[in-house]
Design an enzyme around this catalytic site. Structure first.
Site, PDB file in Angstrom:
ATOM      1  CD  GLU A  59      -0.604   0.927   3.612  1.00  0.00           C
ATOM      2  OE1 GLU A  59      -1.007   2.057   3.264  1.00  0.00           O
ATOM      3  OE2 GLU A  59      -0.550   0.558   4.799  1.00  0.00           O
ATOM      4  CB  VAL A  84      -4.886  -2.182   4.100  1.00  0.00           C
ATOM      5  CG1 VAL A  84      -5.055  -3.698   3.981  1.00  0.00           C
ATOM      6  CG2 VAL A  84      -3.632  -1.845   4.886  1.00  0.00           C
ATOM      7  CG  ASP A 118     -13.827   5.187  12.131  1.00  0.00           C
ATOM      8  OD1 ASP A 118     -13.672   4.428  11.158  1.00  0.00           O
ATOM      9  OD2 ASP A 118     -13.106   6.178  12.338  1.00  0.00           O
ATOM     10  CB  SER A 125     -10.365   0.223   8.981  1.00  0.00           C
ATOM     11  OG  SER A 125      -9.669   0.257   7.760  1.00  0.00           O
ATOM     12  CE  LYS A 143      -3.125   1.631  11.289  1.00  0.00           C
ATOM     13  NZ  LYS A 143      -3.638   2.550  10.283  1.00  0.00           N
TER      14      LYS A 143
HETATM   15  N1  PSU Z   1      -0.252   1.429   8.846  1.00  0.00           N
HETATM   16  C1  PSU Z   1       0.714   2.322   9.112  1.00  0.00           C
HETATM   17  N2  PSU Z   1       0.548   3.598   8.690  1.00  0.00           N
HETATM   18  C2  PSU Z   1      -0.565   3.984   7.975  1.00  0.00           C
HETATM   19  C3  PSU Z   1      -1.604   3.049   7.710  1.00  0.00           C
HETATM   20  C4  PSU Z   1      -1.387   1.777   8.165  1.00  0.00           C
HETATM   21  O1  PSU Z   1       1.717   1.979   9.732  1.00  0.00           O
HETATM   22  O2  PSU Z   1      -0.637   5.136   7.580  1.00  0.00           O
HETATM   23  C5  PSU Z   1      -2.818   3.412   6.877  1.00  0.00           C
HETATM   24  C6  PSU Z   1      -3.097   2.228   5.961  1.00  0.00           C
HETATM   25  O3  PSU Z   1      -3.133   2.697   4.648  1.00  0.00           O
HETATM   26  C7  PSU Z   1      -4.434   1.702   6.403  1.00  0.00           C
HETATM   27  C8  PSU Z   1      -5.093   2.979   6.784  1.00  0.00           C
HETATM   28  O4  PSU Z   1      -5.100   0.990   5.406  1.00  0.00           O
HETATM   29  O5  PSU Z   1      -4.056   3.646   7.516  1.00  0.00           O
HETATM   30  C9  PSU Z   1      -6.365   2.774   7.554  1.00  0.00           C
HETATM   31  O6  PSU Z   1      -7.102   3.947   7.548  1.00  0.00           O
HETATM   32  P1  PSU Z   1      -8.599   3.989   8.100  1.00  0.00           P
HETATM   33  O7  PSU Z   1      -8.463   3.753   9.584  1.00  0.00           O
HETATM   34  O8  PSU Z   1      -9.092   5.373   7.777  1.00  0.00           O
HETATM   35  O9  PSU Z   1      -9.355   2.913   7.405  1.00  0.00           O
HETATM   36 MN    MN Z   2     -12.403   4.981   9.350  1.00  0.00          MN
END
Ligand code: PSU
Ligand code: MN
Length: 299
Positions: free
Chosen positions: A22, A103, A135, A137, A156
């Site tokens: 990604e 991702v 929320d 992902s 995370k």
């Molecule tokens: N992992 C990291 N740094 C990031 C992300 C993941 O170490 O910036 C990013 C990835 O692209 C993941 C996204 O898919 O954050 C998820 O965002 P959201 O919570 O808005 O779905």
């Molecule tokens: Mn989100």
């Protein structure tokens, strides 16, 4: 529909091992400069060192790439537009100049391009505020649906990890622990939660993923703990996360902007230690993904 550089298209037609990556993590939405470029170099080199080909996913000039050509890398590094799976069709139809993939977007691209293995730092998951905000992902849903093996250092640490694991169970995603039964917490090796299955070799992972494919099922999540020498102290990182989440909540940030803001706040709170840890784990995940891709190609 999906473009690839020469290295990736030759590897795919020769059925050689390819690892998709990604790109949000390599933009400043994921890492500050120059750590973002270092992370990109380290991940690409780690994959090549094991005999696999890295395929960077992104949208550039309205085209979807699985294998961004080297001369376009700078546009990825400086991009500030995050593209999730649902944004891909809009980005192409409206000819978006640059978009970095999450991702979820990356898995949609990888599956379509015929790439079986994917590496990142940490996946998105169920946010701690999800009971009020809803929320969750799109990464989780994409892992469940896309037939791609996802290698990550868990989810995370600022997410709701128990609910993230529950979601994965509900959506039938096997969670495999790399040489451990402990689910990692990104910056630390152990979240205190357990995974369903322990795996001890890349061949084992390749066989599991091959069976998923044969059964016509979706993806699998390989959870790899951060290398010991890069692990952060659990107490101080948890304090930094709590502080960062409180700050982002005060700022009334919502939706897709939450993750980049929380990552930046954690960097400040840990005086940059979180960035070094992020680089180390991303590189480690890339090399393990490459080992699995090599085994998959040989099966
Ligand atoms: N992992 C990291 N740094 C990031 C992300 C993941 O170490 O910036 C990013 C990835 O692209 C993941 C996204 O898919 O954050 C998820 O965002 P959201 O919570 O808005 O779905
Ligand atoms: Mn989100």
């Amino acid at each position: 529909m999906i473009d690839s550089n020469d290295e990736v298209s030759s590897a795919l037609s020769a059925l050689k091992p390819v690892v998709a990556l990604e790109t949000t993590i390599f933009s400043n939405l994921g890492l500050p400069s120059p750590a973002n470029e270092q992370a990109l170099d380290r991940c690409m080199s780690a994959i090549r060192a094991l005999g696999a080909v890295p395929a960077l996913t992104a949208v550039i000039d309205g085209r979807i790439w699985a294998g961004v050509p080297t001369e376009l890398h700078q546009r990825v590094l400086s991009c500030g537009v995050k593209i999730a799976e649902r944004d891909l069709s809009v980005a192409t139809a409206q000819e978006l100049a640059e978009g970095v993939t999450t991702v979820s977007a990356s898995l949609a691209i990888a599956e379509r391009a015929g790439i079986k293995t994917f590496a990142t730092g940490g996946i998105g998951g169920v946010h701690r505020s999800s009971a009020e905000t809803g929320d969750i992902s799109a990464d989780l849903n994409a892992i469940a649906r896309r037939n791609v093996l996802v290698v990550s250092a868990g989810a995370k640490a600022f997410l709701d990890l128990p609910r993230t694991l529950e979601f994965l169970e509900t959506h039938s995603v096997p969670v495999l622990g790399w040489k451990t039964y402990d689910f990692p917490a990104f910056y630390t090796r152990n979240s205190g939660l357990r995974v369903g299955h322990r795996v001890d070799s890349a061949l084992e992972v390749a066989k599991i993923h091959q069976s998923r494919r044969a059964l016509g099922q979706g993806g699998s999540l390989l959870a790899v703990p951060i290398p010991e020498d890069a692990e952060l102290d659990a107490q101080s990182i948890n304090a930094a996360i709590a502080e960062s989440l409180a700050r982002v909540e005060q700022q009334k940030i919502s939706g897709a902007q939450i993750t980049p803001h929380v990552l930046a706040a954690i960097e400040t709170a840990t005086e940059g230690q979180s960035v070094a840890a992020n680089l180390a784990l991303a590189e480690n995940n890339a090399s393990i993904a490459a080992r699995v891709a090599v085994e998959l190609a040989a099966l």
